[in-house]
Scaffold this motif. Structure first.
Motif, PDB file in Angstrom:
ATOM      1  N   TYR A  11     -10.511  -7.530  -6.813  1.00  0.00           N
ATOM      2  CA  TYR A  11      -9.060  -7.484  -6.998  1.00  0.00           C
ATOM      3  C   TYR A  11      -8.450  -6.176  -6.508  1.00  0.00           C
ATOM      4  O   TYR A  11      -7.348  -6.165  -5.953  1.00  0.00           O
ATOM      5  N   VAL A  12      -9.140  -5.058  -6.729  1.00  0.00           N
ATOM      6  CA  VAL A  12      -8.524  -3.771  -6.373  1.00  0.00           C
ATOM      7  C   VAL A  12      -8.436  -3.569  -4.866  1.00  0.00           C
ATOM      8  O   VAL A  12      -7.745  -2.649  -4.405  1.00  0.00           O
ATOM      9  N   THR A 134      -8.435   9.321  -3.036  1.00  0.00           N
ATOM     10  CA  THR A 134      -7.322   9.227  -2.091  1.00  0.00           C
ATOM     11  C   THR A 134      -6.273   8.209  -2.521  1.00  0.00           C
ATOM     12  O   THR A 134      -5.174   8.197  -1.968  1.00  0.00           O
ATOM     13  N   THR A 135      -6.608   7.364  -3.480  1.00  0.00           N
ATOM     14  CA  THR A 135      -5.689   6.316  -3.946  1.00  0.00           C
ATOM     15  C   THR A 135      -5.790   6.202  -5.463  1.00  0.00           C
ATOM     16  O   THR A 135      -6.685   6.786  -6.084  1.00  0.00           O
ATOM     17  N   LEU A 136      -4.868   5.433  -6.035  1.00  0.00           N
ATOM     18  CA  LEU A 136      -5.094   5.013  -7.415  1.00  0.00           C
ATOM     19  C   LEU A 136      -6.170   3.933  -7.404  1.00  0.00           C
ATOM     20  O   LEU A 136      -6.573   3.434  -6.355  1.00  0.00           O
ATOM     21  N   LEU A 137      -6.634   3.553  -8.586  1.00  0.00           N
ATOM     22  CA  LEU A 137      -7.692   2.542  -8.681  1.00  0.00           C
ATOM     23  C   LEU A 137      -7.109   1.133  -8.768  1.00  0.00           C
ATOM     24  O   LEU A 137      -7.604   0.204  -8.124  1.00  0.00           O
ATOM     25  N   GLY A 138      -6.071   0.972  -9.582  1.00  0.00           N
ATOM     26  CA  GLY A 138      -5.490  -0.349  -9.776  1.00  0.00           C
ATOM     27  C   GLY A 138      -5.956  -1.027 -11.042  1.00  0.00           C
ATOM     28  O   GLY A 138      -5.696  -2.209 -11.255  1.00  0.00           O
ATOM     29  N   ASN A 377      -5.876   7.347 -17.289  1.00  0.00           N
ATOM     30  CA  ASN A 377      -5.218   8.100 -16.210  1.00  0.00           C
ATOM     31  C   ASN A 377      -4.512   7.205 -15.195  1.00  0.00           C
ATOM     32  O   ASN A 377      -4.593   7.427 -13.979  1.00  0.00           O
ATOM     33  N   PHE A 378      -3.802   6.197 -15.697  1.00  0.00           N
ATOM     34  CA  PHE A 378      -3.113   5.268 -14.809  1.00  0.00           C
ATOM     35  C   PHE A 378      -2.098   5.993 -13.919  1.00  0.00           C
ATOM     36  O   PHE A 378      -1.561   7.029 -14.277  1.00  0.00           O
ATOM     37  N   HIS A 379      -1.845   5.415 -12.760  1.00  0.00           N
ATOM     38  CA  HIS A 379      -0.812   5.820 -11.802  1.00  0.00           C
ATOM     39  C   HIS A 379      -1.212   6.997 -10.913  1.00  0.00           C
ATOM     40  O   HIS A 379      -0.364   7.519 -10.191  1.00  0.00           O
TER      41      HIS A 379
END
Length: 409
Positions: A11-12, A134-138, A377-379
């Motif tokens: 999904y991510v 480098t990105t959020l995880l989702g 640690n969302f976002h």
């Protein structure tokens, strides 16, 4: 657990970052692409009434397997990821049996450190899924989607577990405050629901901020700087004066628990026009009204000081505290608590220092508390989640479905 992790890692890889600048719903094509894939998965599982509408709202139902009346309950998660960090080309990494210390994120210089994130001290021995820095995880909120689908698959595979109708809803654009805009409560069919959109294991939330957005627009005058004396009015200087008039100790980084705040989240600056974007938060409606009044008073005071230029304020209410809509139905909270306890999880009832689809849905007639996903640690690029936490969320969803059925036997 293998199916759960496989689902989540798949999904991510979908880029579903919502776009606040796009008025369409969903606000990004990736969300609809993801929804279409999920639709196929739900059909393959054998769910009933699977539907994906033009706005990207995906709904389905697992029919009751008992011969007596049980209220239909729902589980809801959102498909989009936050605009705060990139959601494209997510490269998750699995750290098994974490034993402490820094976790290197990818091949760069970013690390996930227990010095900065002390929650890691409690997670020794766990398997942790991180980003590559480098990105959020989702995990917010694809973990919720993976957990709901895995829980439903568990119920299907174990027909001896009693349950009533289980309604599933996956929504677009929650991260930009639009997740409930086109949610059809009547079509969904549940008497009450739970968003699976919380953080660490045990979180159970039915209070959230009252929320308002505020735009402070400063009008100046632009003149060539070589001939600007007595003519130029630099709106950026006025904007800086306004920000300096805001209470420095009432910001997100200085508050916790039930404390509200003012948050300067964006700024577009030029000599002729500057715009400061704020969000205002308070758990109490009267407190929110006082904060809004303070913003207006501050604008008025600054305008009174100016001999040139002007400041205007535009405020829009976003959502309200779901507590007033959920508290009249205490059994909803009680069932969730009982389900957690039955799974050897200590419920942690705490306020959401933010908002969920559930807040607005509660005011639309669908009481909707929030349950943990196991994420942290969302976002941001330091977002992570534990496999064990995700597995516990699945167990709670299954147990909650069972306990609801047994409650009405």
């Amino acid at each position: 657990m293998d199916n759960l992790v496989t689902r989540f890692l798949r999904y991510v890889t979908f880029d579903t970052q919502s776009n606040p600048a796009n008025p369409l719903c969903p606000s990004s094509k990736g969300q609809f692409t993801f929804a279409d894939q999920l639709k196929s998965e739900l059909i393959t599982l054998g769910l009933s009434d699977v539907s994906l509408d033009d706005n990207g709202y995906l709904m389905a139902r697992l029919p009751s397997n008992v011969d007596y009346a049980v209220p239909a309950i729902g589980f809801i998660a959102h498909m989009d990821t936050a605009p705060d960090a990139s959601g494209a080309n997510v490269k998750p990494q699995l750290v098994e049996n974490y034993q402490g210390g820094d976790i290197a994120l990818g091949l760069g210089e970013q690390v996930l450190s227990p010095v900065q994130y002390p929650d890691l001290h409690q997670l020794h021995g766990h398997s942790i899924i991180t980003t590559d820095g480098t990105t959020l995880l989702g995990a917010d909120n694809k973990a919720g989607i993976a957990e709901i689908i895995t829980a439903v698959a568990t119920l299907i595979a174990n027909p001896s577990i009693p349950h009533g109708d289980i309604c599933i809803g996956f929504t677009p654009d929650e991260e930009i405050g639009r997740g409930a805009n086109y949610f059809d409560v009547e079509k969904f069919g549940a008497k009450w629901a739970y968003t699976i959109d919380g953080g660490p294991v045990g979180e159970l939330e039915y209070e959230n901020f009252n929320a308002t957005s505020a735009d402070v627009i400063v009008h100046g005058v632009n003149v060539h700087p070589g001939t600007a004396k007595g003519k130029m009015v630099n709106s950026m200087n006025i904007a800086a004066r306004f920000q300096a008039m805001m209470p420095a100790d009432e910001t997100p980084e200085c508050t916790e628990g039930y404390q509200g705040f003012y948050h300067l989240k964006s700024a577009e600056m030029s000599v002729a026009r500057s715009e400061l974007g704020y969000i205002i938060r308070d758990f109490d409606r009267e407190g929110l009204a006082e904060r809004k009044a303070f913003m207006q008073t501050t604008v008025d005071a600054l305008n009174a000081q100016l001999t040139q230029g002007s400041v205007e304020l535009k405020m829009t209410d976003s959502y309200f505290n779901m507590k007033e809509m959920v508290e009249p139905y205490p059994h909803i909270i009680k069932l969730a608590q009982q389900a957690m306890i039955a799974c050897d999880i200590e419920p942690m009832i705490k306020p959401i220092r933010g908002g969920t689809d559930g807040a607005r849905l509660s005011f639309m007639g669908l009481p909707c508390p929030n349950i943990f996903t196991g994420g942290y640690n969302f976002h941001g690029i330091h977002e992570f989640i534990t496999v064990e936490g995700m597995s516990q969320a699945v167990k709670v969803i299954v147990k909650l479905s069972e306990k609801t059925a047994l409650e009405y036997r």
